[in-house]
Design an enzyme around this catalytic site. Structure first.
Site, PDB file in Angstrom:
ATOM      1  N   PHE A 186      37.980  35.187  42.668  1.00 24.24           N
ATOM      2  CA  PHE A 186      37.739  36.144  43.747  1.00 24.24           C
ATOM      3  C   PHE A 186      36.811  37.271  43.324  1.00 24.24           C
ATOM      4  CE2 PHE A 186      41.928  34.323  44.722  1.00 24.24           C
ATOM      5  CZ  PHE A 186      41.735  33.939  46.035  1.00 24.24           C
ATOM      6  N   LYS A 202      36.614  41.103  43.735  1.00 24.53           N
ATOM      7  CA  LYS A 202      37.336  42.295  44.161  1.00 24.53           C
ATOM      8  C   LYS A 202      36.286  43.377  44.419  1.00 24.53           C
ATOM      9  CE  LYS A 202      39.191  40.488  41.142  1.00 24.53           C
ATOM     10  NZ  LYS A 202      39.049  39.049  40.752  1.00 24.53           N
ATOM     11  N   ASP A 249      35.177  41.178  31.802  1.00 23.36           N
ATOM     12  CA  ASP A 249      36.327  41.776  32.486  1.00 23.36           C
ATOM     13  C   ASP A 249      37.373  42.233  31.459  1.00 23.36           C
ATOM     14  OD1 ASP A 249      36.931  39.120  31.827  1.00 23.36           O
ATOM     15  OD2 ASP A 249      38.005  38.705  33.687  1.00 23.36           O
ATOM     16  N   THR A 260      42.638  34.028  37.232  1.00 17.41           N
ATOM     17  CA  THR A 260      42.469  32.592  37.065  1.00 17.41           C
ATOM     18  C   THR A 260      42.998  32.185  35.683  1.00 17.41           C
ATOM     19  OG1 THR A 260      40.440  32.835  38.331  1.00 17.41           O
ATOM     20  CG2 THR A 260      40.785  30.729  37.211  1.00 17.41           C
TER      21      THR A 260
END
Ligand SMILES: Nc1ncnc2c1ncn2[C@@H]1O[C@H](COP(=O)(O)OP(=O)(O)O)[C@@H](O)[C@H]1O
Ligand SMILES: CC(C)(COP(=O)(O)O)[C@@H](O)C(=O)NCCC(=O)O
Ligand SMILES: [K+]
Length: 249
Positions: free
Chosen positions: A11, A13, A102, A125
């Site tokens: 996704f 965000k 990330d 994930t």
């Protein structure tokens, strides 16, 4: 207004900050570039001036999104990059550019918030753990399949595990041994993630005693929070690090 994006493997965000960066005026989750741009276009009074993003996607994929954002909103986009050292944190990877961005940004955010040793646990994930000692040294970390990967592997590599999202959600109301396939899988995978958390906490204690801060983040952080009642649940931890790595001045 500033657009911030965290492009994970499943996704995107996003959130929109007022120009001062002090308050959030809108936020959401998109499952594709198009859904993101449609979602933003639908906001009333959107006047984007800058955009910063972090992506763990392929370079070409990220570039395509940047082009689409420039076209749609005429913004300047800055992308977070790797660093050997930043904000007192030293990247512990042999090849610092290989550490997921990330993870790196979540570590920067965590070390800033904790000002001491920290354990960062991210459930997206993938499920990841990263250890940062009180002097900012990144000791290293672990990567495991997260909930979406575990569940999908079972669904795609067995003949008889098939169920829908509604049943999956209902199955997680309790964690007692499952009496249906959906309960058995959803609860089993959740317990795997909780076991992962407990193991990481044990390792952190062996390094630092009780003197460390635990951070939980990622879309599935709620699933494991019971296993780490002392943890700080910080859903926007990556964004905290993103603002540090991409200052807009
Ligand atoms: N509001 C939400 N929208 C979409 N997914 C969500 C939401 N809340 C929790 N999730 C869960 O979060 C997980 C994805 O986490 P995320 O941190 O976005 O992953 P990634 O960074 O790898 O894209 C999925 O298992 C999904 O079911
Ligand atoms: C480990 C990850 C897949 C996690 O991604 P996510 O679950 O947040 O989408 C990502 O940080 C990544 O691709 N890292 C590169 C490999 C590494 O960190 O060693
Ligand atoms: K993530």
């Amino acid at each position: 207004m500033i657009l911030e994006l965290d492009c994970g493997n499943s996704f995107i965000k996003w959130r929109v900050l007022e120009s001062s960066g002090a308050s959030i005026s809108a936020e959401g989750i998109a499952d594709s570039d198009i859904a993101l741009i449609d979602g933003l276009t639908a906001l009333s009074g959107l006047l984007l001036t800058r955009c910063r993003l972090v992506s763990v996607r392929a370079l070409e994929e990220t570039d395509k999104l940047v082009v689409a954002l420039v076209e749609a909103f005429g913004v300047t986009v800055s992308c977070a990059g790797s660093a050997r050292e930043m904000a007192g944190v030293r990247n512990g990877y042999e090849d610092f550019e290989r550490l997921g961005l990330d993870r790196w940004l979540a570590m920067l955010g965590a070390f800033k918030l904790a000002s001491g040793a920290c354990l960062v646990l991210d459930f997206g994930t993938a499920a990841t753990a990263d250890f940062i000692s009180s002097d900012g040294e990144h000791v290293g970390g672990f990567i495991c399949p997260g909930m979406p990967l575990m569940r999908n592997q079972l669904r795609t590599h067995t003949r008889k595990i098939r169920y829908g999202d509604v049943a999956a959600e209902r199955a997680l109301e309790r964690l007692s041994p499952g009496r249906t396939t959906v309960e058995a899988v959803e609860r089993g995978c959740t317990l795997m993630l909780r076991g992962f958390v407990l193991t990481q906490l044990e390792l952190a204690r062996s390094y630092w005693g009780e003197d460390f801060t635990v951070f939980l983040t990622g879309g599935d952080a709620d699933l494991v929070s019971d296993a780490a009642p002392q943890a700080r649940l910080v859903p926007d931890l990556v964004f905290v690090g993103l603002a540090m790595a991409c200052p807009l001045s």
